[in-house]
Each structure stands twice: as structure tokens, then as C-alpha cells.
Design a protein around this motif. Structure first.
Motif, PDB file in Angstrom:
ATOM      1  N   VAL A  22       0.864  -1.172   0.000  1.00  0.00           N
ATOM      2  CA  VAL A  22       0.000   0.000   0.000  1.00  0.00           C
ATOM      3  C   VAL A  22       0.905   1.228   0.000  1.00  0.00           C
ATOM      4  CG1 VAL A  22      -1.769   1.274   1.254  1.00  0.00           C
ATOM      5  CG2 VAL A  22      -1.817  -1.223   1.209  1.00  0.00           C
ATOM      6  N   GLU A  23       0.810   2.028  -1.045  1.00  0.00           N
ATOM      7  CA  GLU A  23       1.629   3.233  -1.169  1.00  0.00           C
ATOM      8  C   GLU A  23       0.955   4.423  -0.502  1.00  0.00           C
ATOM      9  OE1 GLU A  23       4.662   3.735  -2.631  1.00  0.00           O
ATOM     10  OE2 GLU A  23       4.833   1.593  -3.006  1.00  0.00           O
ATOM     11  N   LYS A  24      -0.357   4.523  -0.653  1.00  0.00           N
ATOM     12  CA  LYS A  24      -1.072   5.696  -0.156  1.00  0.00           C
ATOM     13  C   LYS A  24      -2.534   5.335   0.019  1.00  0.00           C
ATOM     14  CE  LYS A  24      -2.284  10.298  -1.793  1.00  0.00           C
ATOM     15  NZ  LYS A  24      -2.156  11.244  -2.882  1.00  0.00           N
ATOM     16  N   MET A  25      -3.137   5.847   1.084  1.00  0.00           N
ATOM     17  CA  MET A  25      -4.574   5.655   1.291  1.00  0.00           C
ATOM     18  C   MET A  25      -5.208   7.018   1.484  1.00  0.00           C
ATOM     19  SD  MET A  25      -4.878   2.247   3.637  1.00  0.00           S
ATOM     20  CE  MET A  25      -6.637   2.364   3.650  1.00  0.00           C
ATOM     21  N   GLY A  26      -6.419   7.162   1.044  1.00  0.00           N
ATOM     22  CA  GLY A  26      -7.113   8.433   1.196  1.00  0.00           C
ATOM     23  C   GLY A  26      -8.436   8.250   1.893  1.00  0.00           C
ATOM     24  N   GLY A  27      -8.930   9.305   2.458  1.00  0.00           N
ATOM     25  CA  GLY A  27     -10.233   9.257   3.104  1.00  0.00           C
ATOM     26  C   GLY A  27     -10.168   8.575   4.454  1.00  0.00           C
ATOM     27  N   MET A  28     -11.323   8.264   4.981  1.00  0.00           N
ATOM     28  CA  MET A  28     -11.398   7.609   6.290  1.00  0.00           C
ATOM     29  C   MET A  28     -11.618   6.123   6.084  1.00  0.00           C
ATOM     30  SD  MET A  28     -13.762  10.419   8.243  1.00  0.00           S
ATOM     31  CE  MET A  28     -13.970   9.399   9.662  1.00  0.00           C
ATOM     32  N   GLU A  29     -10.941   5.332   6.900  1.00  0.00           N
ATOM     33  CA  GLU A  29     -11.101   3.881   6.822  1.00  0.00           C
ATOM     34  C   GLU A  29     -12.277   3.494   7.717  1.00  0.00           C
ATOM     35  OE1 GLU A  29      -8.456  -0.139   7.420  1.00  0.00           O
ATOM     36  OE2 GLU A  29      -7.455   1.778   7.241  1.00  0.00           O
ATOM     37  N   THR A  30     -13.251   2.824   7.144  1.00  0.00           N
ATOM     38  CA  THR A  30     -14.452   2.432   7.873  1.00  0.00           C
ATOM     39  C   THR A  30     -14.263   1.046   8.460  1.00  0.00           C
ATOM     40  OG1 THR A  30     -15.726   3.655   6.235  1.00  0.00           O
ATOM     41  CG2 THR A  30     -16.953   2.177   7.664  1.00  0.00           C
ATOM     42  N   GLU A  31     -14.618   0.916   9.727  1.00  0.00           N
ATOM     43  CA  GLU A  31     -14.558  -0.395  10.376  1.00  0.00           C
ATOM     44  C   GLU A  31     -15.955  -0.987  10.360  1.00  0.00           C
ATOM     45  OE1 GLU A  31     -12.186  -1.673  13.155  1.00  0.00           O
ATOM     46  OE2 GLU A  31     -10.549  -0.302  12.696  1.00  0.00           O
ATOM     47  N   LEU A  32     -16.080  -2.141   9.768  1.00  0.00           N
ATOM     48  CA  LEU A  32     -17.387  -2.810   9.686  1.00  0.00           C
ATOM     49  C   LEU A  32     -17.520  -3.811  10.818  1.00  0.00           C
ATOM     50  CD1 LEU A  32     -17.517  -3.506   5.851  1.00  0.00           C
ATOM     51  CD2 LEU A  32     -18.705  -1.716   7.096  1.00  0.00           C
ATOM     52  N   PRO A  33     -18.726  -4.044  11.281  1.00  0.00           N
ATOM     53  CA  PRO A  33     -18.915  -5.078  12.309  1.00  0.00           C
ATOM     54  C   PRO A  33     -18.630  -6.455  11.715  1.00  0.00           C
ATOM     55  CG  PRO A  33     -21.017  -4.035  11.719  1.00  0.00           C
ATOM     56  CD  PRO A  33     -19.933  -3.335  10.968  1.00  0.00           C
ATOM     57  N   LYS A  34     -18.350  -7.418  12.597  1.00  0.00           N
ATOM     58  CA  LYS A  34     -17.968  -8.766  12.123  1.00  0.00           C
ATOM     59  C   LYS A  34     -19.088  -9.460  11.361  1.00  0.00           C
ATOM     60  CE  LYS A  34     -14.509  -9.542  15.579  1.00  0.00           C
ATOM     61  NZ  LYS A  34     -13.933 -10.408  16.545  1.00  0.00           N
ATOM     62  N   ASP A  35     -20.338  -9.139  11.634  1.00  0.00           N
ATOM     63  CA  ASP A  35     -21.463  -9.805  10.960  1.00  0.00           C
ATOM     64  C   ASP A  35     -21.990  -8.994   9.760  1.00  0.00           C
ATOM     65  OD1 ASP A  35     -22.472  -7.769  12.496  1.00  0.00           O
ATOM     66  OD2 ASP A  35     -24.207  -8.909  13.203  1.00  0.00           O
TER      67      ASP A  35
END
Length: 141
Positions: free
Chosen positions: A126-139
Motif C-alpha cells: 500500500v503506497e497511499k490511502m485516502g479518506g477515512m477507513e471504515t470499520e465494519l462489524p464482524k457480521d
């Protein structure tokens, strides 16, 4: 799709790139493409020589007009022979071109030099990420 120019200009680089992508028999495939290209080019050269010889032959009509019937018949026979040879050469050239194109369709593009060697997406860097990383629930679906 790779072009012949790319392959002939940088044969070793193309082979290294294909090996980086784990392409089977990269060297043998590229050598086969180059062989088809050489055959096509040699056949084209021979066709051009035949056409030049036909054009160089004295005009058959002019020879007939001058009363040189034997020379005209000889020239006519030679032109007919060259045309027959040219037909087979044209078929060979077309076949070599078709085989080369079909083989080029099976070869993937070469990756950039910076791309790491790997077998799947988990091997990517991964060279670059943009925006916000969303965490999803396990289900999450």
C-alpha cells in the motif's frame, strides 16, 4: 497487449517482467513471438524482391510489338512463376502474422519495475490511502 517493438527493443526486460508475474514459459513464449516476427519479415522481404523483379522485367507488350515473341513468352512465363511463388509467400506471411498476433494475445502486460513480486493481493504494497477507513462489524454482509 505487448507490441513487437516493445519486445524487440527490450527483450530481457519483458522476460523479467513476465517472470515477475509468474507467467509460464516466458522466455520460450517471447522467443516464439520473435521467431514468428522474423519469419514474417523475411517473407515480406522476399515478396518485395519478387515484386521488384516483376517490375524490372521488360514490358511484355513492348516485346511483342517489337516482334520478339520468344523473349516475350519467356518474360511472361517468368512473371507467372513469380506470381505463383508470391501467392504462397503471401499465405506464409499472413499465417505467421496471425500466429504471432494470437500468441501476443495470450501474453499479459509487463508490470512496472516498482511492483513487488507476489502471488496475490496480500503481497501488494500500500503506497497511499485516502479518506477515512471504515470499520465494519464482524457480521456485516
Amino acid at each position: 497487449m505487448l507490441t513487437i517493438k516493445q519486445i524487440t527493443d527490450n527483450t530481457e526486460g519483458v522476460i523479467r517482467g513476465l517472470e515477475k508475474k509468474h507467467f509460464k514459459d516466458a522466455k520460450a513464449t517471447i522467443e516464439q513471438v520473435l521467431a514468428f516476427n522474423d519469419k514474417r519479415r523475411n517473407t515480406q522481404n522476399q515478396l518485395d524482391k519478387n515484386l521488384a523483379e516483376v517490375n524490372q522485367t521488360k514490358s511484355i507488350g513492348l516485346l511483342m510489338k517489337e516482334g520478339k515473341k520468344e523473349e516475350a513468352e519467356t518474360a511472361k512465363a517468368r512473371v507467372a512463376e513469380i506470381k505463383e511463388i508470391s501467392k504462397t509467400l503471401q499465405a506464409e506471411m499472413d499465417q505467421a502474422q496471425e500466429d504471432m498476433t494470437n500468441l501476443l494475445y495470450t501474453i499479459p502486460n509487463v508490470p512496472y519495475d516498482e511492483v513487488p513480486e507476489g502471488f496475490g493481493a496480500e503481497d501488494n504494497v500500500v503506497e497511499k490511502m485516502g479518506g477515512m477507513e471504515t470499520e465494519l462489524p464482524k457480521d456485516a454482509l
